[in-house]
Write a protein that holds these residues in place. Structure first.
Motif, mmCIF file in Angstrom:
data_model
loop_
_atom_site.group_PDB
_atom_site.id
_atom_site.type_symbol
_atom_site.label_atom_id
_atom_site.label_comp_id
_atom_site.label_asym_id
_atom_site.label_seq_id
_atom_site.Cartn_x
_atom_site.Cartn_y
_atom_site.Cartn_z
ATOM 1 N N ARG A 90 49.397 -20.671 68.693
ATOM 2 C CA ARG A 90 48.837 -18.703 68.233
ATOM 3 C C ARG A 90 49.761 -18.506 66.754
ATOM 4 N N ILE A 91 49.986 -19.160 66.300
ATOM 5 C CA ILE A 91 51.144 -18.393 65.487
ATOM 6 C C ILE A 91 49.168 -18.429 64.307
ATOM 7 N N SER A 96 45.495 -15.657 60.579
ATOM 8 C CA SER A 96 44.292 -15.816 60.575
ATOM 9 C C SER A 96 43.093 -14.325 60.537
ATOM 10 N N ALA A 97 44.185 -14.256 61.261
ATOM 11 C CA ALA A 97 44.325 -12.026 61.758
ATOM 12 C C ALA A 97 44.524 -11.137 60.396
ATOM 13 N N ILE A 98 45.591 -11.656 60.288
ATOM 14 C CA ILE A 98 46.134 -10.457 58.880
ATOM 15 C C ILE A 98 45.275 -10.993 57.366
ATOM 16 N N ARG A 99 45.068 -9.980 57.023
ATOM 17 C CA ARG A 99 44.545 -9.597 55.507
ATOM 18 C C ARG A 99 45.071 -9.095 54.837
ATOM 19 N N LEU A 117 45.267 -7.627 62.165
ATOM 20 C CA LEU A 117 45.605 -7.831 63.544
ATOM 21 C C LEU A 117 45.400 -7.199 64.645
ATOM 22 N N LEU A 118 45.817 -5.761 64.778
ATOM 23 C CA LEU A 118 45.780 -5.067 65.436
ATOM 24 C C LEU A 118 44.212 -4.973 66.167
ATOM 25 N N LEU A 119 43.240 -5.505 65.252
ATOM 26 C CA LEU A 119 41.881 -5.307 65.713
ATOM 27 C C LEU A 119 41.556 -6.985 66.924
ATOM 28 N N ALA A 123 45.017 -12.271 68.909
ATOM 29 C CA ALA A 123 45.734 -12.239 68.261
ATOM 30 C C ALA A 123 47.096 -10.947 68.427
ATOM 31 N N PHE A 124 47.247 -10.021 68.945
ATOM 32 C CA PHE A 124 47.933 -9.112 69.304
ATOM 33 C C PHE A 124 48.331 -9.522 70.179
ATOM 34 N N LYS A 125 47.907 -9.953 71.301
ATOM 35 C CA LYS A 125 48.657 -10.484 72.587
ATOM 36 C C LYS A 125 49.576 -11.293 72.131
ATOM 37 N N ASP A 126 48.714 -12.454 71.179
ATOM 38 C CA ASP A 126 49.600 -13.922 70.797
ATOM 39 C C ASP A 126 50.855 -13.355 70.314
ATOM 40 N N THR A 127 50.925 -11.976 69.525
ATOM 41 C CA THR A 127 52.040 -11.796 68.965
ATOM 42 C C THR A 127 53.173 -10.565 69.604
#
Length: 262
Positions: A90-91, A96-99, A117-119, A123-127
């Motif tokens: 998940r990390i 990879s989802a952060i621009r 990441l919010l899109l 990944a948002f749920k993992d966070t």
């Protein structure tokens, strides 16, 4: 009105001839007022994590089957793979989802943009899940979120662990009586404010923001909470900029981060 019991069997199933006693019982039930509610389903009923498939048989009552969703199976596979190699997959998905946006908001800054990441719902749920897993058994009663992106991650974590959410805001944003704490910026100073009475002495708090850079806002939030007798258990951020040494500024206060920015 006379009921004809000879047409009870469906045309596509073998004919059934009831005995005289059985036929009389069926006739009495047909004449009685119906108290049953007919349920029909042309498609599966959908829930977020489970599916119920409803169907009828010509000779059977309403049946119900249960199956796990594809998403649930994928999450279980992720956990198994992470446990095999000692790393949580998940990390990597979060990172990879952060621009990264160069030269924003001014030249030389590599801005860590969490809107992407919010899109990414996975990944948002993992966070959120990673934070909840860490803090769910820590007897935390307050999640203090720092304006503004701490407001995104703080509330779902607070709800999941059974804590209240307290916003830590910039000056003149909160109505009513507030207490404030000043902190230094690269050029000048700013303030962090919290409502009077939002927390009580003896409570245990988690302070959360999206990113730690120099650590100034986190330090101000810690001081605000400790001034009224709250124990700050830990600070948590999605991203850390290690080269700015914000962790050192926190002193002995623990800090938990998910991703180190390159």
């Amino acid at each position: 009105m006379t009921q004809n019991t000879s047409v009870l069997s469906p045309s596509n199933s073998p004919s059934i001839t009831p005995t005289a006693a059985a036929a009389a019982a069926i006739t009495r039930r047909l004449r009685a007022p119906s108290t049953l509610t007919t349920v029909s389903a042309s498609r599966p009923l959908q829930f977020s994590w489970i599916r119920f498939h409803l169907y009828r048989s010509s000779v059977s009552p309403l049946l119900c089957t249960v199956s796990h969703s594809v998403e649930e199976e994928e999450e279980e596979e992720d956990r198994e793979m992470a446990s095999e190699d000692g790393q949580d997959l998940r990390i990597a998905r979060i990172a990879s989802a952060i621009r990264v946006i160069p030269n924003f908001p001014k030249p030389g800054i590599m801005f860590q943009d969490i809107t992407t990441l919010l899109l990414d719902t996975k990944a948002f749920k993992d966070t959120i899940d990673l934070f909840v897993e860490r803090y769910k058994d820590k007897a935390i009663s307050v999640v203090a979120g720092i304006e503004a992106r701490g407001f995104i991650f703080g509330p779902p974590i607070a709800l999941a662990i059974g804590a209240k959410f307290v916003p830590m805001r910039k000056p003149n944003k909160l109505p009513g009586a507030v207490i404030s704490e000043e902190y230094s910026l690269e050029y000048g100073t700013d303030k962090m404010e919290m409502h009077v009475g939002a927390v009580e002495a003896g409570e245990r708090a988690l302070v959360i923001d999206d990113l730690i850079a120099t650590g100034g806002t986190l330090c101000a939030a810690i001081r605000l909470l400790e001034r009224v007798g709250v124990e700050v258990v830990e600070c948590a951020c999605v991203i850390e900029l290690p080269e700015l040494k914000g962790r050192e500024r926190l002193g002995n206060k623990p800090l938990f981060v998910l991703v180190n920015a390159a």
